[in-house]
Enzyme design. Structure first.
Site, PDB file in Angstrom:
ATOM      1  N   ARG A  70      27.814   7.427 -14.031  1.00 48.73           N
ATOM      2  CA  ARG A  70      26.736   6.683 -14.689  1.00 48.73           C
ATOM      3  C   ARG A  70      26.276   7.492 -15.892  1.00 48.73           C
ATOM      4  O   ARG A  70      26.014   8.688 -15.774  1.00 48.73           O
ATOM      5  CB  ARG A  70      25.612   6.514 -13.689  1.00 48.73           C
ATOM      6  N   ARG A 139      15.358   9.412 -12.680  1.00 49.92           N
ATOM      7  CA  ARG A 139      16.549   8.724 -13.214  1.00 49.92           C
ATOM      8  C   ARG A 139      16.346   8.318 -14.671  1.00 49.92           C
ATOM      9  O   ARG A 139      15.330   8.616 -15.274  1.00 49.92           O
ATOM     10  CB  ARG A 139      16.819   7.472 -12.378  1.00 49.92           C
ATOM     11  N   LYS A 203      15.099   9.525  -4.780  1.00 49.06           N
ATOM     12  CA  LYS A 203      15.160   9.166  -6.205  1.00 49.06           C
ATOM     13  C   LYS A 203      13.770   8.844  -6.751  1.00 49.06           C
ATOM     14  O   LYS A 203      12.854   8.469  -6.003  1.00 49.06           O
ATOM     15  CB  LYS A 203      16.072   7.962  -6.388  1.00 49.06           C
ATOM     16  N   LYS A 205      11.918   6.804 -10.230  1.00 46.36           N
ATOM     17  CA  LYS A 205      12.249   5.937 -11.372  1.00 46.36           C
ATOM     18  C   LYS A 205      11.034   5.679 -12.248  1.00 46.36           C
ATOM     19  O   LYS A 205       9.946   5.428 -11.727  1.00 46.36           O
ATOM     20  CB  LYS A 205      12.813   4.615 -10.854  1.00 46.36           C
ATOM     21  N   CYS A 424      24.047  -7.456  -8.778  1.00 48.90           N
ATOM     22  CA  CYS A 424      24.428  -6.041  -8.634  1.00 48.90           C
ATOM     23  C   CYS A 424      25.939  -5.956  -8.522  1.00 48.90           C
ATOM     24  O   CYS A 424      26.630  -6.951  -8.325  1.00 48.90           O
ATOM     25  CB  CYS A 424      23.762  -5.435  -7.414  1.00 48.90           C
ATOM     26  N   CYS A 430      31.042  -0.794  -4.346  1.00 44.49           N
ATOM     27  CA  CYS A 430      29.840  -0.275  -3.682  1.00 44.49           C
ATOM     28  C   CYS A 430      30.075  -0.159  -2.179  1.00 44.49           C
ATOM     29  O   CYS A 430      30.343  -1.154  -1.502  1.00 44.49           O
ATOM     30  CB  CYS A 430      28.640  -1.179  -3.939  1.00 44.49           C
ATOM     31  N   CYS A 469      23.501  -6.369  -0.693  1.00 42.17           N
ATOM     32  CA  CYS A 469      22.805  -5.775   0.456  1.00 42.17           C
ATOM     33  C   CYS A 469      21.327  -5.679   0.103  1.00 42.17           C
ATOM     34  O   CYS A 469      20.935  -5.944  -1.038  1.00 42.17           O
ATOM     35  CB  CYS A 469      23.400  -4.400   0.801  1.00 42.17           C
ATOM     36  N   CYS A 473      19.376  -3.396  -5.861  1.00 47.06           N
ATOM     37  CA  CYS A 473      19.820  -2.917  -7.183  1.00 47.06           C
ATOM     38  C   CYS A 473      19.702  -3.973  -8.279  1.00 47.06           C
ATOM     39  O   CYS A 473      19.513  -3.632  -9.439  1.00 47.06           O
ATOM     40  CB  CYS A 473      21.240  -2.405  -7.095  1.00 47.06           C
TER      41      CYS A 473
HETATM   42 FE1  SRM Z   1      21.105   0.944  -6.929  1.00 45.03          FE
HETATM   43  C1  SRM Z   1      22.368   2.675  -4.327  1.00 45.03           C
HETATM   44  C2  SRM Z   1      24.175   0.368  -8.116  1.00 45.03           C
HETATM   45  C3  SRM Z   1      19.747  -0.183  -9.793  1.00 45.03           C
HETATM   46  C4  SRM Z   1      18.091   0.587  -5.351  1.00 45.03           C
HETATM   47  N1  SRM Z   1      22.950   1.516  -6.350  1.00 45.03           N
HETATM   48  C5  SRM Z   1      23.254   2.271  -5.268  1.00 45.03           C
HETATM   49  C6  SRM Z   1      24.736   2.659  -5.270  1.00 45.03           C
HETATM   50  C7  SRM Z   1      24.882   3.957  -5.994  1.00 45.03           C
HETATM   51  C8  SRM Z   1      25.426   2.681  -3.907  1.00 45.03           C
HETATM   52  C9  SRM Z   1      25.520   3.994  -3.187  1.00 45.03           C
HETATM   53  O1  SRM Z   1      24.486   4.676  -2.976  1.00 45.03           O
HETATM   54  O2  SRM Z   1      26.632   4.337  -2.780  1.00 45.03           O
HETATM   55  C10 SRM Z   1      25.302   1.470  -6.111  1.00 45.03           C
HETATM   56  C11 SRM Z   1      26.606   1.753  -6.856  1.00 45.03           C
HETATM   57  C12 SRM Z   1      27.426   0.487  -6.963  1.00 45.03           C
HETATM   58  C13 SRM Z   1      28.579   0.605  -7.864  1.00 45.03           C
HETATM   59  O3  SRM Z   1      29.727   0.489  -7.379  1.00 45.03           O
HETATM   60  O4  SRM Z   1      28.391   0.758  -9.063  1.00 45.03           O
HETATM   61  C14 SRM Z   1      24.094   1.101  -6.944  1.00 45.03           C
HETATM   62  N2  SRM Z   1      21.843   0.343  -8.683  1.00 45.03           N
HETATM   63  C15 SRM Z   1      23.134   0.078  -8.952  1.00 45.03           C
HETATM   64  C16 SRM Z   1      23.300  -0.598 -10.293  1.00 45.03           C
HETATM   65  C17 SRM Z   1      24.584  -0.214 -11.012  1.00 45.03           C
HETATM   66  C18 SRM Z   1      23.230  -2.125 -10.076  1.00 45.03           C
HETATM   67  C19 SRM Z   1      23.717  -2.970 -11.221  1.00 45.03           C
HETATM   68  O5  SRM Z   1      24.555  -3.823 -10.928  1.00 45.03           O
HETATM   69  O6  SRM Z   1      23.246  -2.828 -12.356  1.00 45.03           O
HETATM   70  C20 SRM Z   1      22.003  -0.149 -10.970  1.00 45.03           C
HETATM   71  C21 SRM Z   1      22.136   1.160 -11.684  1.00 45.03           C
HETATM   72  C22 SRM Z   1      20.862   1.552 -12.354  1.00 45.03           C
HETATM   73  C23 SRM Z   1      20.966   2.790 -13.208  1.00 45.03           C
HETATM   74  O7  SRM Z   1      21.539   2.711 -14.285  1.00 45.03           O
HETATM   75  O8  SRM Z   1      20.406   3.822 -12.807  1.00 45.03           O
HETATM   76  C24 SRM Z   1      21.104   0.031  -9.749  1.00 45.03           C
HETATM   77  N3  SRM Z   1      19.236   0.396  -7.506  1.00 45.03           N
HETATM   78  C25 SRM Z   1      18.914  -0.155  -8.703  1.00 45.03           C
HETATM   79  C26 SRM Z   1      17.612  -0.747  -8.639  1.00 45.03           C
HETATM   80  C27 SRM Z   1      16.919  -1.525  -9.764  1.00 45.03           C
HETATM   81  C28 SRM Z   1      16.083  -0.675 -10.634  1.00 45.03           C
HETATM   82  O9  SRM Z   1      16.015   0.551 -10.460  1.00 45.03           O
HETATM   83  O10 SRM Z   1      15.456  -1.241 -11.519  1.00 45.03           O
HETATM   84  C29 SRM Z   1      17.133  -0.538  -7.351  1.00 45.03           C
HETATM   85  C30 SRM Z   1      15.806  -1.071  -6.773  1.00 45.03           C
HETATM   86  C31 SRM Z   1      14.627  -0.314  -7.258  1.00 45.03           C
HETATM   87  C32 SRM Z   1      14.390   0.868  -6.392  1.00 45.03           C
HETATM   88  O11 SRM Z   1      14.987   1.912  -6.613  1.00 45.03           O
HETATM   89  O12 SRM Z   1      13.604   0.746  -5.436  1.00 45.03           O
HETATM   90  C33 SRM Z   1      18.167   0.184  -6.659  1.00 45.03           C
HETATM   91  N4  SRM Z   1      20.343   1.585  -5.166  1.00 45.03           N
HETATM   92  C34 SRM Z   1      19.102   1.276  -4.678  1.00 45.03           C
HETATM   93  C35 SRM Z   1      18.995   1.777  -3.326  1.00 45.03           C
HETATM   94  C36 SRM Z   1      17.762   1.652  -2.400  1.00 45.03           C
HETATM   95  C37 SRM Z   1      16.752   2.690  -2.693  1.00 45.03           C
HETATM   96  C38 SRM Z   1      15.621   2.686  -1.711  1.00 45.03           C
HETATM   97  O13 SRM Z   1      14.561   3.212  -2.048  1.00 45.03           O
HETATM   98  O14 SRM Z   1      15.782   2.192  -0.600  1.00 45.03           O
HETATM   99  C39 SRM Z   1      20.234   2.379  -3.030  1.00 45.03           C
HETATM  100  C40 SRM Z   1      20.637   3.059  -1.724  1.00 45.03           C
HETATM  101  C41 SRM Z   1      20.039   4.401  -1.541  1.00 45.03           C
HETATM  102  O15 SRM Z   1      19.480   5.009  -2.443  1.00 45.03           O
HETATM  103  O16 SRM Z   1      20.118   4.869  -0.407  1.00 45.03           O
HETATM  104  C42 SRM Z   1      21.054   2.230  -4.200  1.00 45.03           C
HETATM  105 FE1  SF4 Z   2      25.484  -1.909  -3.588  1.00 45.37          FE
HETATM  106 FE2  SF4 Z   2      23.487  -3.004  -2.249  1.00 45.37          FE
HETATM  107 FE3  SF4 Z   2      23.030  -1.863  -4.606  1.00 45.37          FE
HETATM  108 FE4  SF4 Z   2      24.340  -4.129  -4.518  1.00 45.37          FE
HETATM  109  S1  SF4 Z   2      22.219  -3.843  -3.857  1.00 45.37           S
HETATM  110  S2  SF4 Z   2      24.964  -2.324  -5.700  1.00 45.37           S
HETATM  111  S3  SF4 Z   2      25.481  -3.957  -2.630  1.00 45.37           S
HETATM  112  S4  SF4 Z   2      23.684  -0.821  -2.799  1.00 45.37           S
END
Ligand code: SRM
Ligand code: SF4
Length: 559
Positions: A70, A139, A203, A205, A424, A430, A469, A473
């Protein structure tokens, strides 16, 4: 007891672990167990191709491991040269596509371990980096990316950059591992004055919005900042804390929560305030249970007043009363807009944020060609879209021709639903996905569009979001309509979020397949077309007509 990840961080010597040795090990495409966790703080994730999972198991092969990297860009701004660099890398080492994320970053998927270091070196040579794009640190700092919408944009963007720079980890491990640079000399030790040795519990944000646009969805961030201006000049920021969307099915102690506004600060103090909020979370966040570790849970545990007190103790001063502001949308405004300097800005819809060429539409090639002539910059939006900004007047016609030659459609050819969609990544990369999202939502929207067309509301902007899921994201809990994957081909439907990103939605129906989704939504859409009030938004309508109850705060999301 501290969680496993805490111990890994503690023993890692400021994020070194054995990443170097893991990279050098040619026997496997994977890293050693602890390094899989540590490498996140360097901006990469170890993944495997889930489409090939069962086939490789049958053949008794290890999963086809690869890495996602990233690339952080505060406020999502990249030069044409940087665009070309990412495009080159996507072809040379990754899967041929570029992903624009919901946090204004680039992602490259499918990098093999042996190419990871070269990739990261090229990224750094192009003056971008990956450190802290993931992991238990601050982040990518988001910011409204639209240079023509506000006279304070440039200054607000500078603050986004300052906050980002200030909160970047200071460890020299990144330089050692990826850039072959030894920055410590004669007994010097790494220091992390803000984070300490174990970094944050989870994390963190930060996002900034410039009213009336909330396109960075600030309330879903641990720290959201609302720029406050006076007669065209930036004065300061309202401060909102404790947003976050992730939850786990079946565990109601986890829930999405929107940030609470706790006050206002003059602009000069914003970096200090961000730092102190982070330090309070560093000290008080839960380090035993990672599902309960985000700032939102710290705040609900100790109470918002106590949290403010803790921050004030470190600051030595209090925040002022929050200033009035108003948001009118959280989506992007598409098409050509002329800026005050006469230059043009074009906001392009990028479905699912995935930049690639298909048989028909050569989007990636078009953008590459544009990058070779463009003298302004590229701006990634928080809705996975792209602004080609500051286009010289002389280039406008050329750019239009490049898009026409590559069959890239103008935004008027899409429905209001599609233009307001986010999906997402989910499968195939993922590892946490239960269901498809990015690869499936476009075809589901085709079917929903048919219903909207039958009802004459295909141009109505409705925020629609899908994730594979419940982690959130694609910010599904801020969708007026949202689908969250439960199992392959099965989704929960959530309805009723606010159009401006200021209200969460609520579970409507559970575990539906495609036909059940269409059957469930058809009558709601028909009713909306018939009995909505003037200018009523879909999210407000479903609450007024009792399809779902209003979610007033994170703690009643599940009730
Ligand atoms: Fe996310 C985990 C993709 C924005 C909440 N996120 C992941 C992972 C890295 C999976 C992993 O841990 O193995 C995903 C990688 C997928 C892949 O193959 O690329 C992933 N997240 C993404 C992206 C690429 C989604 C997208 O399609 O754009 C976004 C990348 C953002 C960036 O550039 O930094 C992305 N993730 C978000 C957001 C939205 C936001 O931040 O505005 C959220 C919800 C807001 C938040 O953080 O509460 C988000 N991602 C999560 C979570 C749940 C966090 C939590 O507090 O429970 C995980 C899982 C974890 O951290 O355990 C996660
Ligand atoms: Fe993966 Fe769940 Fe985030 Fe989608 S919402 S990118 S399935 S961790």
């Amino acid at each position: 007891m501290p969680s496993e990840v805490e111990i890994i961080k503690e023993n890692s010597n400021y994020l070194r672990g054995t990443i170097k040795e893991s990279l050098a090990n040619e026997i496997t495409g994977a890293l050693a167990h602890d390094d899989v966790n540590l490498i996140k703080l360097h901006g990469s994730y170890q993944q495997f191709d889930r489409d090939l999972e069962s086939e490789r198991k049958k053949q008794k092969l290890e999963p086809l491991y690869s890495f996602m990297t990233r690339i952080r860009l505060a406020g999502g701004i990249a030069t044409p040269q940087q665009w070309l660099t990412v495009d080159d890398l996507s072809v040379k080492y990754a899967n041929g596509t570029i992903k624009l994320t919901t946090r204004q970053a680039f992602q490259l998927h499918g990098l093999l371990k042996r190419n990871l270091k070269s990739t990261i070196q090229v990224i750094n040579n192009a003056l971008m980096n990956t450190i802290a794009a993931c992991g238990d640190v601050n982040r990518n700092v988001m910011c409204n990316p639209n240079p023509f919408l506000s006279s304070v944009h440039a200054e607000v963007q500078e603050y986004a950059q300052k906050i980002s720079d200030h909160l970047t980890p200071r460890t020299t491990a990144y330089h050692e591992i990826w850039l072959d640079k030894q920055l410590l000399h004669g007994g010097e030790q790494d220091e992390e004055p803000i984070y300490g040795k174990t970094y944050l519990p989870r994390k963190f944000k930060i996002a900034i919005a410039i009213p009336p646009y909330n396109d960075s969805d600030i309330f879903s961030n641990d720290l959201g900042l609302i720029a406050i201006e006076n007669q065209g000049l930036l004065e300061g920021f309202n401060v909102a804390v404790g947003g976050g969307l992730g939850m786990t099915f079946g565990n109601n102690k986890t829930y999405p929560r929107l940030a609470d506004i706790i006050g206002y600060i003059p602009k000069e103090k914003v970096v200090d305030v961000a730092e102190k909020i982070i330090i309070v979370q560093r000290n008080l966040g839960n380090r035993e249970d990672r599902k309960n570790a985000r700032l939102k849970y710290t705040i609900d545990r100790i109470g918002i007043e106590q949290f403010k007190e803790e921050v004030y103790k470190l600051l030595g001063y209090k925040l002022e009363e929050a200033r009035p502001y108003q948001f009118i949308s959280s989506g992007d405004t598409y098409g050509w807009k002329r800026g005050s300097n006469g230059n043009w800005h074009l906001t392009l819809f990028i479905e699912g944020g995935r930049v690639r060429d298909t048989d028909k539409v050569k989007l990636k090639s078009a953008l590459r060609q544009i990058a070779t002539i463009h003298t302004g910059d590229f701006r990634l939006t928080g809705n996975q879209n792209l602004i080609i900004a500051n286009i010289a007047v002389a280039h406008k016609k050329q750019i239009e021709k490049i898009f026409a030659d590559h069959n890239v459609l103008p935004e008027r050819d899409y429905s209001g639903l599609r233009l307001n969609s986010i999906a997402c990544v989910a499968l195939n990369t993922c590892s946490l996905a239960f269901a498809e999202a990015e690869r499936y939502l476009p075809s589901l929207i085709d079917k929903l569009d048919t219903i909207l067309i039958e009802n004459g509301i295909e141009k109505e902007p409705i925020l629609i979001r899908m994730t594979g899921c419940p982690n959130g994201c694609g910010r599904p809990y801020l969708g007026e309509i949202a689908f969250v994957g439960k199992a392959p081909g099965r989704y929960n439907i959530y309805l009723g979020a606010g159009f401006t990103g200021e209200r969460l939605n609520k579970l409507y129906k559970e575990n539906l397949n495609e036909q059940e989704i269409l059957d469930a939504l058809r009558p709601v859409i028909e009713d909306f077309a018939k009995s909505r009030l003037e200018n009523e938004k879909f999210g407000d309508f479903v609450i007024r007509k009792n399809y779902v109850k209003e979610t007033t705060e994170g703690l009643n999301f599940h009730s």
